[in-house]
Design an enzyme around this catalytic site. Structure first.
Site, PDB file in Angstrom:
ATOM      1  N   ARG A   1     -13.423  -5.875  -4.170  1.00 26.41           N
ATOM      2  CA  ARG A   1     -12.511  -4.958  -3.468  1.00 26.41           C
ATOM      3  C   ARG A   1     -11.672  -4.150  -4.458  1.00 26.41           C
ATOM      4  NH1 ARG A   1      -7.621  -7.947  -1.023  1.00 26.41           N
ATOM      5  NH2 ARG A   1      -7.125  -7.865  -3.242  1.00 26.41           N
TER       6      ARG A   1
ATOM      7  N   ARG B   1      -9.171  -3.005 -16.769  1.00 26.97           N
ATOM      8  CA  ARG B   1      -9.683  -4.364 -16.577  1.00 26.97           C
ATOM      9  C   ARG B   1     -11.106  -4.313 -16.037  1.00 26.97           C
ATOM     10  NH1 ARG B   1      -4.360  -6.973 -15.729  1.00 26.97           N
ATOM     11  NH2 ARG B   1      -3.746  -5.783 -13.899  1.00 26.97           N
TER      12      ARG B   1
END
Ligand SMILES: CC(C)(C)CN1C(=O)[C@@H](CC(=O)N[C@@H](CC(=O)O)C(=O)O)O[C@H](c2cccc3ccccc23)c2cc(Cl)ccc21
Length: 340
Positions: free
Chosen positions: A188, A198
């Site tokens: 998600r 990240r």
């Protein structure tokens, strides 16, 4: 819980719980007996550890020993950290309140919380300077940050006497409860994570579709990106049977609600994300009203199975003919439907 007899520090801990976990703190506060305080403290200790891992302003030279030694902070009444820039930094700044209430818990809970903290802190350092390449490494990372939480929770459930000893012993099922939630979060949060530098999507999967992980966000790669997304969702759906088996063993109502609510939120999120290009342009979140409806409706194994069945069949219905993993996804959905 009885506000009058609750100590000032325990009251502060419950305030931090509400500040850091929004809708979930009410579910924790509804837990029976000794589990309520034990899991409140466990949640806050994990939130403190996660806040250190997430803080990109802490240099790895400092972060690695901080993570490896984090569990030792529970033995130091004064330890706290005031340099954090994260939104949940309060749990690090007032860690002594959490430590004090940790020591008020019965000994059996201490050992579990310390042991999980030690293993999680260590595991988090493994992926600080290494990318997630293979599916096995994806599973290893999710084990460290979420599987261990499931293993710890299951040991707390059994230690409290509210659940059978087998719940705490079957670490494979407990681990997969955590993997299902974490893989859903990673799927998600693709855009939010890459915007912060990240990378949590496994290279073995995305490299079949694009050159760089960030290329999935490019409009021209939209079809490839959605096929990559569908492959990861298929991988997460493989965990549904184990999650249902785990929940079938939980007999205490408050523990069942605590375990079931994140699971139904996760399957609803996966269904919302499946074949959905919006994952690459924003964050696909479940609306509050829908979340509340699901939380109310996940109070029994039959209801949870019906929810799992509903969202899995919604995914099955939408498998694109030209998706390279279509056949695999149909198989995985059929297996999940058979278990729910
Ligand atoms: C990474 C994670 C999935 C483990 C985080 N995690 C969860 O996601 C919470 C749910 C949560 O925090 N929801 C928040 C999310 C948000 O902040 O938006 C909410 O407000 O709705 O649930 C999990 C959690 C609950 C119940 C059983 C579990 C079994 C295995 C692993 C985790 C389990 C959790 C239990 C504990 Cl003790 C600690 C952390 C978690």
């Amino acid at each position: 819980n009885d506000q009058v007899s609750m100590s000032a520090t325990l009251k502060r801990c419950y305030n931090y719980l509400t500040e850091t976990s929004r809708s979930f703190s009410a579910v924790i506060q509804a837990l029976d007996g000794e589990l309520r305080d034990a899991i409140c403290i466990f949640y806050l200790v994990l939130r403190a550890l996660d806040t250190v891992e997430d803080d990109m302003t802490i240099d790895n030279k400092l972060k690695i020993p901080m993570l490896k030694n984090f569990y030792k902070n529970l033995q130091d009444p004064q330890w706290h950290f005031t340099e954090s820039k994260e939104k949940d930094r309060i749990v690090l700044e007032d860690f002594p309140a959490i430590t004090r209430e940790f020591h008020e818990l019965a000994g059996v809970y201490h050992e579990v919380i310390s042991d999980i903290c030690c293993k999680m802190g260590h595991g988090m350092t493994v992926f600080l300077d290494r990318d997630i390449d293979t599916i096995e490494e994806w599973n290893e990372y999710c084990h460290y940050v979420a599987g261990l939480v499931g293993i710890g929770l299951s040991r707390l459930f059994s230690a409290s006497g509210l659940e059978d000893p087998c719940v705490g012993k079957d670490t494979a099922l407990a681990n997969n409860m955590g993997l299902f939630l974490q893989k859903t979060n990673i799927i998600r949060d693709y855009l939010e994570d890459i915007l912060q530098g990240r990378k949590f999507w496994p290279k073995a999967v995305w490299s079949k579709y694009v050159e760089q992980l960030t290329d999935l966000a490019l409009e021209k790669n939209r079809t490839q990106a959605v096929h990559c997304l569908n492959e990861l969702i298929t991988n997460a759906l493989e965990l549904v049977p184990d999650c249902i088996t785990y929940m079938s063993r939980i007999h205490n109502q408050s523990v069942f609600n605590f375990c079931a609510i994140p699971q139904v939120m996760a399957i609803a999120t996966l269904e919302r994300c499946y074949n959905n290009p919006a994952v690459f342009t924003g964050v696909v979140k479940i609306r509050k009203g829908e979340a509340v409806k699901m939380m109310m409706g996940s109070t029994s194994l039959e209801k949870v199975k019906a929810i799992m069945y509903h969202f899995t069949s919604e995914i099955y219905r939408r498998i694109p003919e030209n998706d390279p993993n279509a056949e695999r996804t149909r198989q995985v959905c059929m297996k999940a439907l058979a278990s729910s």
